[in-house]
Design an enzyme around this catalytic site. Structure first.
Site, PDB file in Angstrom:
ATOM      1  N   TYR A 143       0.818  -1.214   0.000  1.00 40.45           N
ATOM      2  CA  TYR A 143       0.000   0.000   0.000  1.00 40.45           C
ATOM      3  C   TYR A 143       0.852   1.264   0.000  1.00 40.45           C
ATOM      4  O   TYR A 143       0.398   2.316  -0.436  1.00 40.45           O
ATOM      5  CB  TYR A 143      -0.903   0.038   1.244  1.00 40.45           C
ATOM      6  CG  TYR A 143      -2.204  -0.700   1.120  1.00 40.45           C
ATOM      7  CD1 TYR A 143      -2.243  -2.019   0.709  1.00 40.45           C
ATOM      8  CD2 TYR A 143      -3.395  -0.079   1.449  1.00 40.45           C
ATOM      9  CE1 TYR A 143      -3.442  -2.696   0.622  1.00 40.45           C
ATOM     10  CE2 TYR A 143      -4.607  -0.750   1.371  1.00 40.45           C
ATOM     11  CZ  TYR A 143      -4.621  -2.060   0.963  1.00 40.45           C
ATOM     12  OH  TYR A 143      -5.813  -2.728   0.890  1.00 40.45           O
ATOM     13  N   LYS A 189       3.558 -15.317   1.612  1.00 41.85           N
ATOM     14  CA  LYS A 189       3.703 -15.983   0.312  1.00 41.85           C
ATOM     15  C   LYS A 189       5.197 -16.248   0.139  1.00 41.85           C
ATOM     16  O   LYS A 189       5.828 -15.820  -0.845  1.00 41.85           O
ATOM     17  CB  LYS A 189       3.111 -15.086  -0.790  1.00 41.85           C
ATOM     18  CG  LYS A 189       2.972 -15.752  -2.147  1.00 41.85           C
ATOM     19  CD  LYS A 189       1.892 -16.818  -2.219  1.00 41.85           C
ATOM     20  CE  LYS A 189       1.946 -17.534  -3.560  1.00 41.85           C
ATOM     21  NZ  LYS A 189       1.045 -18.709  -3.627  1.00 41.85           N
ATOM     22  N   ASP A 221      -2.674 -18.186  -0.114  1.00 43.73           N
ATOM     23  CA  ASP A 221      -3.702 -18.858  -0.928  1.00 43.73           C
ATOM     24  C   ASP A 221      -4.317 -20.026  -0.161  1.00 43.73           C
ATOM     25  O   ASP A 221      -5.534 -20.227  -0.166  1.00 43.73           O
ATOM     26  CB  ASP A 221      -3.126 -19.313  -2.287  1.00 43.73           C
ATOM     27  CG  ASP A 221      -1.812 -20.063  -2.169  1.00 43.73           C
ATOM     28  OD1 ASP A 221      -1.188 -20.035  -1.079  1.00 43.73           O
ATOM     29  OD2 ASP A 221      -1.396 -20.684  -3.165  1.00 43.73           O
ATOM     30  N   ASP A 245      -6.001  -7.287   4.232  1.00 45.04           N
ATOM     31  CA  ASP A 245      -7.179  -6.633   3.663  1.00 45.04           C
ATOM     32  C   ASP A 245      -8.131  -7.683   3.103  1.00 45.04           C
ATOM     33  O   ASP A 245      -9.328  -7.697   3.393  1.00 45.04           O
ATOM     34  CB  ASP A 245      -6.732  -5.669   2.549  1.00 45.04           C
ATOM     35  CG  ASP A 245      -7.907  -4.977   1.880  1.00 45.04           C
ATOM     36  OD1 ASP A 245      -8.816  -4.527   2.607  1.00 45.04           O
ATOM     37  OD2 ASP A 245      -7.923  -4.901   0.636  1.00 45.04           O
ATOM     38  N   ASP A 249     -11.734  -9.461   5.033  1.00 48.21           N
ATOM     39  CA  ASP A 249     -13.066  -9.441   4.404  1.00 48.21           C
ATOM     40  C   ASP A 249     -13.635 -10.858   4.353  1.00 48.21           C
ATOM     41  O   ASP A 249     -14.808 -11.086   4.635  1.00 48.21           O
ATOM     42  CB  ASP A 249     -12.980  -8.894   2.969  1.00 48.21           C
ATOM     43  CG  ASP A 249     -13.344  -7.418   2.885  1.00 48.21           C
ATOM     44  OD1 ASP A 249     -13.094  -6.697   3.880  1.00 48.21           O
ATOM     45  OD2 ASP A 249     -13.852  -6.984   1.832  1.00 48.21           O
TER      46      ASP A 249
END
Ligand code: IPM
Ligand code: MG
Length: 354
Positions: A143, A189, A221, A245, A249
């Protein structure tokens, strides 16, 4: 003498105004009960700030929040401002705000209320008893990383983390785990990204300071899959900005309603408490929004910034009782609802249950 706290308030756009008003009402009720006084000062941010001042994040707001004990935040943004240049959009104001406030640790609980197990799109036997805390790094990663840019034919951003940034967020996760089920699952990752390998090495090192806490690692993942397949395996999820983020959600949907979940952004200078949902422009002004996420955010504020554990427990218990008694706003009216209520009524009932 009552204890006194200075609370900055950013109601923002859309349903922000209605839901924050309910949280203030409930804080009034706990204040009476526990002899606490809250002094509120309101500041503009987001679309309403653009309209009033041309700037989504006026300096006055930054200074006011930094000088307060904590900030209660509603929601910002809406279609009216979506076509502005990226720098002027409410989202840019929000990112700048987080950075200025130094709120590097974003806590997003995902809990499932027993009465609402049917509200989730997953089977009740999968989600019953889920109690996850997502700890998302909030002011670093892709970000904010440099270089970034865009030409006609190419766009790029950079995922950067320093050891210091990883260490401080890891400490937050391990400390929280000590008060919970003592398990941290760190998400990265590392099979592809160098920055993730640093993340993994650093969390391993910090874990040694918390021998009682079990640290595991999972690729992002796989985590996206495991959250749906077997969400109860998670206690604290520790992760960086963009993975957090997305995963927060996803985790929020385990509970069935985005209208229920609070969040805390804490850090170096002050802390900001807000619902995880947005400004819901489609229902703004109709008085039907669910204020529970914001009321639960006020409870997190009492717990994490003001050290008022009893008052926080009282709010959490009042929310639980209201749910158990069958009061529902429209978003949850299909689930075990005895009486459908509007936003103000929901605030009244929770306040009276304090
Ligand atoms: C969130 C939101 C923000 C984010 C947006 C609005 C900038 O999605 O708080 O999760 O990506 O952090
Ligand atoms: Mg998000």
């Amino acid at each position: 003498m009552p204890k006194n706290y200075n609370i900055s308030v950013i109601k923002g756009d859309g349903i922000g105004v209605e839901i924050v008003d309910q949280a203030i009402k409930v804080l009034g009720a706990v204040g009476k009960k526990f002899d606490i006084n809250f002094d509120y000062k309101e500041y503009l941010m987001g679309g309403c700030a653009i309209d009033a001042t041309g700037n989504p994040l006026p300096q006055e707001t930054i200074d006011g929040v930094l000088n307060s004990d904590a900030c209660l935040f509603g929601a910002i943004g809406g279609p009216k401002w979506d076509n502005l240049d990226r720098e002027l959009r409410p989202e840019s104001g929000l990112l700048r705000f987080r950075k200025e406030m130094g709120v590097f640790a974003n806590l997003r609980p995902a809990t499932v209320y027993d009465e609402l197990v049917d509200a989730s799109s997953l089977k009740p036997e999968v989600i019953k008893g889920v109690d996850i805390m997502v700890v998302r790094e909030l002011i670093g990663g892709i970000y904010f990383g440099e270089p970034k840019g865009k030409t006609e034919t190419k766009g790029w951003n950079t995922m950067v983390y320093t050891v210091e940034e990883i260490e401080r967020i890891a400490h937050v996760a391990f400390k929280l785990a000590m008060k919970r089920d003592k398990r941290v699952c760190s998400i990265d990752k590392a099979n592809v990204l160098d920055v993730s390998q640093l993340w993994r090495d650093t969390t391993e090192r910090i874990a040694k300071e918390y021998p009682e806490v079990e640290l595991t690692h999972m690729y992002v993942d796989n985590c996206a899959m495991q959250l749906i397949a077997n969400p109860r395996q998670f206690d604290v999820i520790l992760t960086g900005n963009i993975f957090g983020d997305i995963l927060s959600d996803e985790a929020s949907m385990l509970s069935g309603s985005i209208g229920l979940l609070p969040s805390a952004s804490t850090g170096l200078k002050t802390a900001v408490y807000e619902p995880i949902h947005g400004s819901a422009p489609d229902i703004a002004g109709l008085g039907i929004a669910n204020p529970i996420a914001t009321i639960a955010s006020a409870s997190m504020m009492l717990r994490y910034s003001l050290d008022e554990e009893d008052a926080a427990d009282a709010i959490d218990a009042a929310i639980k009782k209201t749910m158990a008694d069958g009061y529902r706003t429209g978003d949850l009216a299909a689930y075990d609802c005895k009486e459908q209520v509007n936003c103000t009524q929901m605030g009244d009932i929770i306040a009276s249950n304090i």
